[in-house]
Structure formats: structure tokens, C-alpha cells
Design a protein around this motif. Structure first.
Motif, PDB file in Angstrom:
ATOM      1  N   PHE A 150       0.724  -1.183  -0.031  1.00 22.32           N
ATOM      2  CA  PHE A 150       0.103   0.159  -0.232  1.00 22.32           C
ATOM      3  C   PHE A 150       1.023   1.207   0.106  1.00 22.32           C
ATOM      4  CE2 PHE A 150      -2.351   3.271   2.363  1.00 22.32           C
ATOM      5  CZ  PHE A 150      -3.257   3.333   1.536  1.00 22.32           C
ATOM      6  N   ASN A 151       0.525   2.249  -0.800  1.00 25.47           N
ATOM      7  CA  ASN A 151       1.459   3.278  -0.980  1.00 25.47           C
ATOM      8  C   ASN A 151       0.274   4.511  -1.020  1.00 25.47           C
ATOM      9  OD1 ASN A 151       3.133   5.454  -1.730  1.00 25.47           O
ATOM     10  ND2 ASN A 151       4.012   4.347  -3.380  1.00 25.47           N
ATOM     11  N   PRO A 152       0.306   5.233   0.280  1.00 27.42           N
ATOM     12  CA  PRO A 152      -0.643   6.255   0.132  1.00 27.42           C
ATOM     13  C   PRO A 152      -0.277   7.385  -0.751  1.00 27.42           C
ATOM     14  CG  PRO A 152       0.860   6.203   2.160  1.00 27.42           C
ATOM     15  CD  PRO A 152       1.200   5.242   1.267  1.00 27.42           C
ATOM     16  N   THR A 153       1.055   7.525  -1.353  1.00 28.21           N
ATOM     17  CA  THR A 153       1.078   8.610  -2.115  1.00 28.21           C
ATOM     18  C   THR A 153       0.420   8.361  -3.504  1.00 28.21           C
ATOM     19  OG1 THR A 153       3.181   7.582  -2.933  1.00 28.21           O
ATOM     20  CG2 THR A 153       3.258   9.282  -0.987  1.00 28.21           C
ATOM     21  N   LEU A 154       0.003   7.192  -3.807  1.00 27.61           N
ATOM     22  CA  LEU A 154      -0.776   7.074  -5.029  1.00 27.61           C
ATOM     23  C   LEU A 154      -2.167   7.470  -4.952  1.00 27.61           C
ATOM     24  CD1 LEU A 154       0.862   3.664  -6.113  1.00 27.61           C
ATOM     25  CD2 LEU A 154       1.428   5.651  -6.753  1.00 27.61           C
ATOM     26  N   ILE A 155      -2.609   7.569  -3.719  1.00 30.69           N
ATOM     27  CA  ILE A 155      -4.150   7.911  -3.672  1.00 30.69           C
ATOM     28  C   ILE A 155      -4.017   9.509  -3.732  1.00 30.69           C
ATOM     29  CG2 ILE A 155      -6.179   7.919  -2.181  1.00 30.69           C
ATOM     30  CD1 ILE A 155      -5.215   5.376  -1.019  1.00 30.69           C
ATOM     31  N   VAL A 180      -5.950  12.252  -2.795  1.00 28.88           N
ATOM     32  CA  VAL A 180      -6.852  13.081  -1.813  1.00 28.88           C
ATOM     33  C   VAL A 180      -6.345  14.130  -0.967  1.00 28.88           C
ATOM     34  CG1 VAL A 180      -8.514  10.952  -1.665  1.00 28.88           C
ATOM     35  CG2 VAL A 180      -6.753  11.297  -0.098  1.00 28.88           C
ATOM     36  N   ARG A 181      -7.065  15.034  -0.805  1.00 27.72           N
ATOM     37  CA  ARG A 181      -6.501  16.155   0.057  1.00 27.72           C
ATOM     38  C   ARG A 181      -7.370  16.542   1.074  1.00 27.72           C
ATOM     39  NH1 ARG A 181      -8.493  21.125  -1.686  1.00 27.72           N
ATOM     40  NH2 ARG A 181      -9.524  20.696  -3.575  1.00 27.72           N
ATOM     41  N   VAL A 205     -11.592  26.828   2.459  1.00 31.05           N
ATOM     42  CA  VAL A 205     -12.126  27.262   1.276  1.00 31.05           C
ATOM     43  C   VAL A 205     -13.097  26.080   0.731  1.00 31.05           C
ATOM     44  CG1 VAL A 205     -11.537  27.784  -1.134  1.00 31.05           C
ATOM     45  CG2 VAL A 205     -10.468  28.989   0.943  1.00 31.05           C
ATOM     46  N   ASP A 206     -12.472  24.863   0.828  1.00 31.02           N
ATOM     47  CA  ASP A 206     -13.351  23.787   0.598  1.00 31.02           C
ATOM     48  C   ASP A 206     -14.661  23.601   1.275  1.00 31.02           C
ATOM     49  OD1 ASP A 206     -11.363  22.706  -1.480  1.00 31.02           O
ATOM     50  OD2 ASP A 206     -10.239  21.860   0.278  1.00 31.02           O
ATOM     51  N   ARG A 207     -14.630  24.001   2.671  1.00 25.76           N
ATOM     52  CA  ARG A 207     -15.554  23.914   3.337  1.00 25.76           C
ATOM     53  C   ARG A 207     -16.769  25.001   2.670  1.00 25.76           C
ATOM     54  NH1 ARG A 207     -13.703  22.602   9.337  1.00 25.76           N
ATOM     55  NH2 ARG A 207     -12.810  20.558   8.880  1.00 25.76           N
ATOM     56  N   GLN A 208     -16.274  26.193   2.395  1.00 28.49           N
ATOM     57  CA  GLN A 208     -17.268  27.165   1.874  1.00 28.49           C
ATOM     58  C   GLN A 208     -17.923  26.562   0.568  1.00 28.49           C
ATOM     59  OE1 GLN A 208     -14.640  30.623   1.444  1.00 28.49           O
ATOM     60  NE2 GLN A 208     -15.299  31.426   3.578  1.00 28.49           N
ATOM     61  N   GLN A 209     -17.122  25.804  -0.090  1.00 32.65           N
ATOM     62  CA  GLN A 209     -17.730  25.443  -1.444  1.00 32.65           C
ATOM     63  C   GLN A 209     -18.593  24.190  -1.043  1.00 32.65           C
ATOM     64  OE1 GLN A 209     -17.105  26.678  -4.177  1.00 32.65           O
ATOM     65  NE2 GLN A 209     -18.386  25.441  -5.427  1.00 32.65           N
ATOM     66  N   LEU A 210     -18.355  23.639  -0.157  1.00 35.05           N
ATOM     67  CA  LEU A 210     -19.297  22.441   0.340  1.00 35.05           C
ATOM     68  C   LEU A 210     -20.686  22.970   0.776  1.00 35.05           C
ATOM     69  CD1 LEU A 210     -18.821  19.506   0.319  1.00 35.05           C
ATOM     70  CD2 LEU A 210     -18.285  19.569   2.810  1.00 35.05           C
ATOM     71  N   LEU A 220     -17.404  15.532  -2.530  1.00 40.18           N
ATOM     72  CA  LEU A 220     -16.387  15.222  -2.006  1.00 40.18           C
ATOM     73  C   LEU A 220     -15.429  14.168  -2.534  1.00 40.18           C
ATOM     74  CD1 LEU A 220     -17.554  15.404   1.805  1.00 40.18           C
ATOM     75  CD2 LEU A 220     -15.517  16.794   0.761  1.00 40.18           C
ATOM     76  N   THR A 221     -16.257  13.475  -3.212  1.00 41.19           N
ATOM     77  CA  THR A 221     -15.495  12.095  -4.116  1.00 41.19           C
ATOM     78  C   THR A 221     -15.066  12.771  -5.063  1.00 41.19           C
ATOM     79  OG1 THR A 221     -17.025  10.591  -3.059  1.00 41.19           O
ATOM     80  CG2 THR A 221     -15.874  10.001  -5.230  1.00 41.19           C
ATOM     81  N   GLU A 222     -15.907  13.475  -5.893  1.00 42.25           N
ATOM     82  CA  GLU A 222     -15.575  13.932  -7.188  1.00 42.25           C
ATOM     83  C   GLU A 222     -14.148  15.004  -6.915  1.00 42.25           C
ATOM     84  OE1 GLU A 222     -18.837  16.084  -8.596  1.00 42.25           O
ATOM     85  OE2 GLU A 222     -19.746  14.273  -9.477  1.00 42.25           O
ATOM     86  N   GLN A 223     -14.206  15.662  -5.936  1.00 46.12           N
ATOM     87  CA  GLN A 223     -13.173  16.736  -5.711  1.00 46.12           C
ATOM     88  C   GLN A 223     -11.908  16.140  -5.013  1.00 46.12           C
ATOM     89  OE1 GLN A 223     -13.266  19.827  -7.015  1.00 46.12           O
ATOM     90  NE2 GLN A 223     -15.003  19.080  -7.812  1.00 46.12           N
ATOM     91  N   HIS A 224     -11.952  14.874  -4.726  1.00 45.05           N
ATOM     92  CA  HIS A 224     -10.897  14.055  -4.192  1.00 45.05           C
ATOM     93  C   HIS A 224     -10.381  14.587  -2.822  1.00 45.05           C
ATOM     94  CE1 HIS A 224     -10.297  11.674  -7.630  1.00 45.05           C
ATOM     95  NE2 HIS A 224     -10.311  12.570  -8.510  1.00 45.05           N
ATOM     96  N   LEU A 225     -11.713  14.857  -1.872  1.00 46.24           N
ATOM     97  CA  LEU A 225     -11.327  15.606  -0.746  1.00 46.24           C
ATOM     98  C   LEU A 225     -11.692  14.563   0.321  1.00 46.24           C
ATOM     99  CD1 LEU A 225     -13.017  18.891  -1.293  1.00 46.24           C
ATOM    100  CD2 LEU A 225     -10.676  18.563  -1.002  1.00 46.24           C
ATOM    101  N   VAL A 226     -10.900  14.497   1.428  1.00 43.20           N
ATOM    102  CA  VAL A 226     -11.287  13.792   2.826  1.00 43.20           C
ATOM    103  C   VAL A 226     -12.471  14.381   3.305  1.00 43.20           C
ATOM    104  CG1 VAL A 226     -10.391  12.840   5.028  1.00 43.20           C
ATOM    105  CG2 VAL A 226      -8.971  12.970   2.919  1.00 43.20           C
ATOM    106  N   ALA A 227     -13.551  13.667   3.658  1.00 41.96           N
ATOM    107  CA  ALA A 227     -14.983  14.234   4.064  1.00 41.96           C
ATOM    108  C   ALA A 227     -14.315  14.880   5.585  1.00 41.96           C
ATOM    109  CB  ALA A 227     -15.792  13.240   4.305  1.00 41.96           C
ATOM    110  N   PRO A 228     -15.085  16.046   5.994  1.00 36.61           N
ATOM    111  CA  PRO A 228     -14.782  16.663   7.367  1.00 36.61           C
ATOM    112  C   PRO A 228     -15.709  15.625   8.122  1.00 36.61           C
ATOM    113  CG  PRO A 228     -16.246  17.946   6.107  1.00 36.61           C
ATOM    114  CD  PRO A 228     -15.830  16.917   4.900  1.00 36.61           C
ATOM    115  N   GLY A 229     -15.580  16.009   9.511  1.00 39.12           N
ATOM    116  CA  GLY A 229     -16.311  15.228  10.501  1.00 39.12           C
ATOM    117  C   GLY A 229     -17.663  15.238  10.287  1.00 39.12           C
ATOM    118  N   TYR A 230     -18.372  14.134  10.743  1.00 42.48           N
ATOM    119  CA  TYR A 230     -20.063  14.189  10.572  1.00 42.48           C
ATOM    120  C   TYR A 230     -20.691  15.133  11.195  1.00 42.48           C
ATOM    121  CZ  TYR A 230     -24.445  12.113  10.584  1.00 42.48           C
ATOM    122  OH  TYR A 230     -25.777  11.849  10.296  1.00 42.48           O
TER     123      TYR A 230
END
Length: 124
Positions: free
Chosen positions: A13-18, A20-21, A26-31, A56-66
Motif C-alpha cells: 500500500f502506497n498512500p502517495t498513489l491516492i 486526496v487532500r 475554502v473547500d468547506r465554503q464550497q461545500l 467530496l468524492t469528485e473533488q478527491h477531498l477527505v470528508a470533514p467530520g460528521y
């Protein structure tokens, strides 16, 4: 490092291949903006939540907390309710507003609007 055997051999498993950010401010404002758009389509929180997860999936973002997502959905629904209320108040005449209020008046445990929704269909 994760490793294991698969039917095709050993996989590392190589996390650098995934790609996501983390979700930034700014992302939360867009969300929040996306949630507002979704709230115009449906007032169901689960619909808005699913739309946010898709974004979030389309933008390759890690989801913020629930809780953060709950707050964003709640704020979007509140803003949409306020937007619709403003439209109704500015576009309807006072007699029309009074008629609308009567539809939502609680009479014997049922709103008039509920009775209209449950009225039998015309069989003709």
C-alpha cells in the motif's frame, strides 16, 4: 505499510498513489455552496448529505467530520427555508398569505393541507 497476499501476489500500500487532500476552509465554503444548491432541489437532509459526499468524492477531498457535515446541511436547509419565506412574503398578497396560513392552521389534530393530501382521488 500495509501488505498482504492477494490472488495476484503480494501488494504493498502506497498512500502517495491516492490523490486526496484534506478539506480546507475554502473547500468547506464550497461545500456549503453545494449544500445550498442541493437544498433547492430537495429538503430531505439525506439527499443533501449524499450530494455532499458525491462532491467530496469528485473533488478527491477527505470528508470533514460528521458534525461538520450535519451543520452544513442544517444551515443549507435553514437558508433555503428563509429564502422561500422571503419569496412568499414579497410575492403573495395579504389575502393569499392569509389563505396559505389557514392551510397550515391546526384544526382537530390535522392541518388542512394534510387533509387535502389525503383526499380520495376522483374515480371518474
Amino acid at each position: 505499510m500495509l501488505g498482504g497476499t492477494t490472488p495476484f501476489g503480494s501488494v504493498d500500500f502506497n498512500p502517495t498513489l491516492i490523490c486526496v487532500r484534506r478539506c480546507t476552509a475554502v473547500d468547506r465554503q464550497q461545500l456549503a455552496h453545494q449544500a445550498g444548491r442541493a437544498a433547492r432541489i430537495s429538503s430531505k437532509p439525506v439527499y443533501i448529505f449524499r450530494e455532499l459526499l458525491q462532491y467530496l468524492t469528485e473533488q478527491h477531498l477527505v470528508a470533514p467530520g460528521y458534525t461538520v457535515l450535519q451543520d452544513i446541511v442544517g444551515q443549507a436547509l435553514t437558508a433555503e427555508a428563509q429564502r422561500l419565506t422571503t419569496i412568499i412574503q414579497t410575492q403573495l398578497s395579504p389575502p393569499d398569505c392569509a389563505a396559505l396560513d389557514r392551510l397550515f392552521a391546526d384544526s382537530q389534530g390535522l392541518y388542512t393541507i394534510t387533509r387535502l393530501k389525503k383526499a380520495p382521488k376522483d374515480s371518474a
